[in-house]
Write an enzyme that holds these catalytic residues in place. Structure first.
Site, PDB file in Angstrom:
ATOM      1  N   GLY A  46      -7.457   0.254   0.985  1.00 38.07           N
ATOM      2  CA  GLY A  46      -6.317   0.223   0.083  1.00 38.07           C
ATOM      3  C   GLY A  46      -6.210   1.481  -0.734  1.00 38.07           C
ATOM      4  N   CYS A  47      -6.743   2.589  -0.245  1.00 35.83           N
ATOM      5  CA  CYS A  47      -6.825   3.796  -1.063  1.00 35.83           C
ATOM      6  C   CYS A  47      -5.661   4.740  -0.853  1.00 35.83           C
ATOM      7  CB  CYS A  47      -8.123   4.542  -0.748  1.00 35.83           C
ATOM      8  SG  CYS A  47      -8.151   5.189   0.929  1.00 35.83           S
ATOM      9  N   GLY A  48      -4.792   4.446   0.097  1.00 38.37           N
ATOM     10  CA  GLY A  48      -3.713   5.365   0.404  1.00 38.37           C
ATOM     11  C   GLY A  48      -3.955   6.127   1.685  1.00 38.37           C
TER      12      GLY A  48
END
Length: 275
Positions: free
Chosen positions: A111-113
């Site tokens: 979910g960090c990009g």
């Protein structure tokens, strides 16, 4: 069917003001698990503000390199449950087959990009070269950033939400999207521009956050030649912006700012060194 949660919520609290504690309330942003599903396979789960979800789905697929146009994403189905929200799409134009091949070597979504990368080396993405000749006046850029708070309807309620906006210096138009995550806000903006057939190369991306390398990569995928933000960039973000030809403006506070890469696009600059 479970209803889609609102983007903001008023909650009760105790507020201490001037040495006095009393019952009060505050509007805060909602944060909901949002799963991206392509062809029946979950790609990533992001904690996000449940607003502009169609833009989020299209923009996420675009900035992650899964599609090049909204048509390739097909129709987006929004499924709400007690566990969160699922954004379902079946990729078209050969993109679904390419996605399946990509998943076979995927180390694991995050979910960090930087979702769905195959290796550490893949985190350093090959970015398009931005040779756009767009230039903007310094005072006009300042005025555009000053307009951004008025376009942040959710942040006006909560004071806790990031925004990504697109400013067209020719028409003066300002398109903004908001989210608790700065990457999510930029994905939503990318989706909004794509769905409205607005070319990102015609203007400037404005951010209310620091500039991380993921934001530079996403903006480059959008084709934006200039990104401007209220906080500082990371060193890797500066190197990526320099390499791909993007003008990176940061630390915009009042009428002050700093240009880290390709300053020729910002007109009326003062060349003298300022400590």
């Amino acid at each position: 069917m479970t209803e889609r949660p609102p983007p903001t919520l008023r909650v009760e609290c105790l507020a201490r003001r001037h040495d006095v504690t009393a019952r009060s309330s505050r509007v805060i942003p909602e944060e909901t698990p949002v799963a991206f599903t392509f062809g029946g396979s979950t790609h990533a789960v992001m904690m996000a503000t449940p607003a502009d979800l169609e833009d989020f789905a299209i923009g996420f697929a675009l900035t992650e390199g899964l599609i090049d146009s909204p048509e390739q994403a097909g129709d987006v189905e929004i499924v709400v449950s007690d566990a969160g929200i699922e954004l379902r799409a079946w990729l078209k134009g050969g993109r679904q087959e390419a996605y399946v091949e990509r998943r076979r070597s995927m180390a694991g979504p995050t979910g960090c990009g930087l979702c769905g990368i195959e290796s550490l080396e893949a985190a350093t993405r090959i970015l398009p070269t931005l040779d756009n000749a767009l230039s903007v006046r310094a005072d006009a850029l300042i005025e555009a950033m000053e307009r951004l708070p008025a376009a942040q309807k959710y942040n006006q309620e909560t004071r806790a939400i990031h925004a990504a906006a697109f400013w067209n210096p020719g028409s003066g138009a300002l398109i903004a999207r908001e989210d608790v995550g700065r990457h999510n806000a930029l994905d939503k903006l990318a989706g909004a521009l794509t769905r409205q057939a607005v070319a990102a190369g015609q203007g400037v991306v404005l951010m209310t956050s620091r500039v991380s390398v993921e934001l530079v990569q996403k903006a480059a995928r959008m084709g934006a030649p200039i990104i401007a933000a209220v906080s500082a960039p990371t060193a890797l973000a500066v190197r990526n912006a320099q390499h791909c030809g993007m003008t990176l403006v940061a630390v915009m506070r009042g009428r002050d700012f700093e240009v880290f890469t390709h300053p020729g696009r910002i007109l009326e600059q003062v060349s003298a060194h300022v400590a």
